[in-house]
Design a protein around this motif. Sequence first.
Motif, PDB file in Angstrom:
ATOM      1  N   TYR A  47       0.834  -1.198   0.000  1.00 37.60           N
ATOM      2  CA  TYR A  47       0.000   0.000   0.000  1.00 37.60           C
ATOM      3  C   TYR A  47       0.872   1.253   0.000  1.00 37.60           C
ATOM      4  O   TYR A  47       1.963   1.276   0.577  1.00 37.60           O
ATOM      5  CB  TYR A  47      -0.912   0.005   1.224  1.00 37.60           C
ATOM      6  N   CYS A  48       0.362   2.310  -0.629  1.00 38.65           N
ATOM      7  CA  CYS A  48       1.090   3.583  -0.740  1.00 38.65           C
ATOM      8  C   CYS A  48       0.594   4.538   0.340  1.00 38.65           C
ATOM      9  O   CYS A  48      -0.587   4.902   0.358  1.00 38.65           O
ATOM     10  CB  CYS A  48       0.873   4.192  -2.121  1.00 38.65           C
ATOM     11  N   TYR A  49       1.490   4.962   1.219  1.00 37.51           N
ATOM     12  CA  TYR A  49       1.138   5.759   2.382  1.00 37.51           C
ATOM     13  C   TYR A  49       1.932   7.067   2.436  1.00 37.51           C
ATOM     14  O   TYR A  49       2.960   7.234   1.790  1.00 37.51           O
ATOM     15  CB  TYR A  49       1.413   4.979   3.671  1.00 37.51           C
ATOM     16  N   THR A  50       1.461   7.980   3.282  1.00 36.89           N
ATOM     17  CA  THR A  50       2.169   9.151   3.812  1.00 36.89           C
ATOM     18  C   THR A  50       2.841  10.032   2.766  1.00 36.89           C
ATOM     19  O   THR A  50       4.055  10.228   2.790  1.00 36.89           O
ATOM     20  CB  THR A  50       3.227   8.716   4.860  1.00 36.89           C
ATOM     21  N   PRO A  51       2.102  10.611   1.832  1.00 37.42           N
ATOM     22  CA  PRO A  51       2.735  11.542   0.898  1.00 37.42           C
ATOM     23  C   PRO A  51       3.052  12.891   1.547  1.00 37.42           C
ATOM     24  O   PRO A  51       2.223  13.466   2.248  1.00 37.42           O
ATOM     25  CB  PRO A  51       1.681  11.692  -0.207  1.00 37.42           C
ATOM     26  N   GLY A  52       4.251  13.375   1.316  1.00 38.98           N
ATOM     27  CA  GLY A  52       4.660  14.709   1.760  1.00 38.98           C
ATOM     28  C   GLY A  52       5.312  15.438   0.611  1.00 38.98           C
ATOM     29  O   GLY A  52       5.897  14.810  -0.293  1.00 38.98           O
ATOM     30  N   ILE A  53       5.243  16.774   0.618  1.00 36.94           N
ATOM     31  CA  ILE A  53       5.783  17.551  -0.501  1.00 36.94           C
ATOM     32  C   ILE A  53       6.414  18.836  -0.003  1.00 36.94           C
ATOM     33  O   ILE A  53       5.942  19.446   0.971  1.00 36.94           O
ATOM     34  CB  ILE A  53       4.676  17.862  -1.546  1.00 36.94           C
ATOM     35  N   CYS A  54       7.486  19.256  -0.659  1.00 37.24           N
ATOM     36  CA  CYS A  54       8.034  20.600  -0.446  1.00 37.24           C
ATOM     37  C   CYS A  54       8.587  21.110  -1.773  1.00 37.24           C
ATOM     38  O   CYS A  54       8.907  20.332  -2.684  1.00 37.24           O
ATOM     39  CB  CYS A  54       9.093  20.626   0.647  1.00 37.24           C
ATOM     40  N   ARG A  55       8.684  22.431  -1.865  1.00 35.04           N
ATOM     41  CA  ARG A  55       9.212  23.087  -3.071  1.00 35.04           C
ATOM     42  C   ARG A  55      10.539  23.745  -2.736  1.00 35.04           C
ATOM     43  O   ARG A  55      10.659  24.462  -1.727  1.00 35.04           O
ATOM     44  CB  ARG A  55       8.230  24.142  -3.578  1.00 35.04           C
ATOM     45  N   LEU A  56      11.549  23.534  -3.574  1.00 36.16           N
ATOM     46  CA  LEU A  56      12.844  24.180  -3.398  1.00 36.16           C
ATOM     47  C   LEU A  56      12.865  25.514  -4.135  1.00 36.16           C
ATOM     48  O   LEU A  56      12.045  25.772  -5.025  1.00 36.16           O
ATOM     49  CB  LEU A  56      13.958  23.273  -3.924  1.00 36.16           C
ATOM     50  N   ASP A  57      13.797  26.373  -3.771  1.00 39.08           N
ATOM     51  CA  ASP A  57      13.886  27.687  -4.411  1.00 39.08           C
ATOM     52  C   ASP A  57      14.116  27.575  -5.921  1.00 39.08           C
ATOM     53  O   ASP A  57      13.728  28.467  -6.685  1.00 39.08           O
ATOM     54  CB  ASP A  57      15.023  28.500  -3.777  1.00 39.08           C
ATOM     55  N   SER A  58      14.721  26.497  -6.351  1.00 37.17           N
ATOM     56  CA  SER A  58      14.977  26.290  -7.779  1.00 37.17           C
ATOM     57  C   SER A  58      13.700  25.974  -8.551  1.00 37.17           C
ATOM     58  O   SER A  58      13.699  25.985  -9.789  1.00 37.17           O
ATOM     59  CB  SER A  58      15.960  25.131  -7.961  1.00 37.17           C
ATOM     60  N   GLY A  59      12.628  25.684  -7.833  1.00 36.67           N
ATOM     61  CA  GLY A  59      11.387  25.246  -8.455  1.00 36.67           C
ATOM     62  C   GLY A  59      11.207  23.744  -8.426  1.00 36.67           C
ATOM     63  O   GLY A  59      10.115  23.237  -8.733  1.00 36.67           O
ATOM     64  N   ARG A  60      12.263  23.011  -8.063  1.00 33.74           N
ATOM     65  CA  ARG A  60      12.149  21.554  -7.966  1.00 33.74           C
ATOM     66  C   ARG A  60      11.127  21.189  -6.894  1.00 33.74           C
ATOM     67  O   ARG A  60      11.094  21.782  -5.812  1.00 33.74           O
ATOM     68  CB  ARG A  60      13.492  20.927  -7.650  1.00 33.74           C
ATOM     69  N   LEU A  61      10.302  20.194  -7.192  1.00 33.75           N
ATOM     70  CA  LEU A  61       9.363  19.642  -6.234  1.00 33.75           C
ATOM     71  C   LEU A  61       9.909  18.324  -5.709  1.00 33.75           C
ATOM     72  O   LEU A  61      10.394  17.484  -6.486  1.00 33.75           O
ATOM     73  CB  LEU A  61       7.998  19.428  -6.883  1.00 33.75           C
ATOM     74  N   VAL A  62       9.834  18.149  -4.398  1.00 35.76           N
ATOM     75  CA  VAL A  62      10.332  16.943  -3.745  1.00 35.76           C
ATOM     76  C   VAL A  62       9.170  16.289  -3.007  1.00 35.76           C
ATOM     77  O   VAL A  62       8.467  16.943  -2.235  1.00 35.76           O
ATOM     78  CB  VAL A  62      11.469  17.266  -2.753  1.00 35.76           C
ATOM     79  N   VAL A  63       8.972  15.010  -3.254  1.00 37.42           N
ATOM     80  CA  VAL A  63       7.869  14.257  -2.643  1.00 37.42           C
ATOM     81  C   VAL A  63       8.437  13.023  -1.948  1.00 37.42           C
ATOM     82  O   VAL A  63       9.334  12.356  -2.476  1.00 37.42           O
ATOM     83  CB  VAL A  63       6.837  13.840  -3.707  1.00 37.42           C
ATOM     84  N   THR A  64       7.906  12.736  -0.783  1.00 36.85           N
ATOM     85  CA  THR A  64       8.238  11.506  -0.073  1.00 36.85           C
ATOM     86  C   THR A  64       6.968  10.701   0.174  1.00 36.85           C
ATOM     87  O   THR A  64       5.862  11.248   0.227  1.00 36.85           O
ATOM     88  CB  THR A  64       8.918  11.793   1.277  1.00 36.85           C
ATOM     89  N   CYS A  65       7.123   9.400   0.314  1.00 34.48           N
ATOM     90  CA  CYS A  65       6.021   8.523   0.686  1.00 34.48           C
ATOM     91  C   CYS A  65       6.623   7.257   1.271  1.00 34.48           C
ATOM     92  O   CYS A  65       7.850   7.098   1.334  1.00 34.48           O
ATOM     93  CB  CYS A  65       5.126   8.201  -0.513  1.00 34.48           C
ATOM     94  N   ASP A  66       5.773   6.351   1.748  1.00 34.77           N
ATOM     95  CA  ASP A  66       6.280   5.063   2.203  1.00 34.77           C
ATOM     96  C   ASP A  66       5.326   3.952   1.801  1.00 34.77           C
ATOM     97  O   ASP A  66       4.139   4.187   1.552  1.00 34.77           O
ATOM     98  CB  ASP A  66       6.541   5.050   3.716  1.00 34.77           C
TER      99      ASP A  66
END
Length: 447
Positions: A47-66
């Motif tokens: 199962y796909c759980y716990t999505p988190g997101i942040c944006r860097l100053d460069s515009g890159r998007l970073v996502v984590t999950c477990d």
Amino acid sequence: MRNLMLCVSVAILSVGWGARAENPNRIRPLADDFVTICRSPDPKTVYCYTPGICRLDSGRLVVTCDFGGKGVKKDDPAGRVFVSDDHGATWRQTSTFPMHHARPFVAGNRLYVLGHSGNLGVCASDDAGETWSAVSWLTEKQRWHQSACNVWYANGNIYLVMERNIRSDDGRWFGWSVNRLAPTLMRAKVADDLTKRESWAFAETRCFDDFVDGGCGRRFEGFGIPWFRPFTDFGFKSWGDRKHLPPGAPMSSPTGWLETNVVQIRDPNHVWFDPAGKTFHLFMRANTGGAGYATLAKVTELDDGSMKTSLERVPSGVTALFVPFPGGQMRFHVLWDEKTQLYWLLSTQATDTMCRPDKLPEGRYNLPYDERQRMQLSFSRNMIDWCFAGFVAAGKTVVESRHYASMAIDGEDLVIVSRSGDAEAASPHNGNMITFHRVTDFRSLVY
């Protein structure tokens, strides 16, 4: 003339009774379309759980999950890191990590992921998420919980909440012991190395039961809380005793709180405003068997740097453990927007909490309040009075969830990651996808 009038009448009737024109004021989804960031390799066991997101100053998007479920191999790292450099159109995985309930965030010039595997852990990246340090463990022989809720920046510090799962010595230890979770505000200077234990300060740990004098059986008369009787009301002492639940007692967990967001009150006219900037309010999912409320606590920074956890009070002098909150029955995400000076809330919309549990449609998960299909957006000046901003997205069926979402600001847009499911999902709770959604020009939704 009579024939003309008759034709007009028929035309009007055909519009009224036949193919009616769509109402231009009808609510439309803000971000029903999505990009799939990752999918389960085996939807029935992983199962796909716990999505988190942040944006860097460069515009890159970073996502984590477990990943979770019986199909996950014991030695496989649960966590995943994904990045996008084209505004979320495509994603690639850069790393894994051995933690659950994690979230990504920026402090100083570094990108971090903080979560737990029993104990709290944190890892760091100095190249925008391409490579990562080993996990540094911040605690020993402890049990923690959370979701990918928000972070807060103030006074050169970063603040976030993890929840310590406190085992008691009185025999009341349950599998989902939300009455024993202690939301613990954590503070660190943004310029420090947050992989080091000495960089972090922890607030006083107080769980739900500490405030309500035994929340397992406590009644909150006048609130309708708990909506259903928790199984602990019947004297059961273990998780396995749930199989003996009598009719009319379907809530197989205690009354409690979990999945905490932290904010400060910024309006000087607010009754809870602290001009010293030392008070932080914790808004938490309320596990009551019903909907429409969140739980509330506060943390006060003292002169010696310690942090005291307590309940807030209303002007009458009584405590405010529960507050009205759209979607407070499910994990939600709160975001402060400096431009609008508003709090934005991403939460789950409940539509059928008054249904008898034995009459729920096939495929619905758990109790009536536990709908997970519809995601909504609201805004507020004060964290109490909420205005509906829009209906974000929904699955086509009750098993196709859009829930447990996180969000970040990307220019004029909100970018959202959702714990989602399609027709292959094992259940509304155990989804098989992490999906990316974009609400364009979100500030124009304010009215």
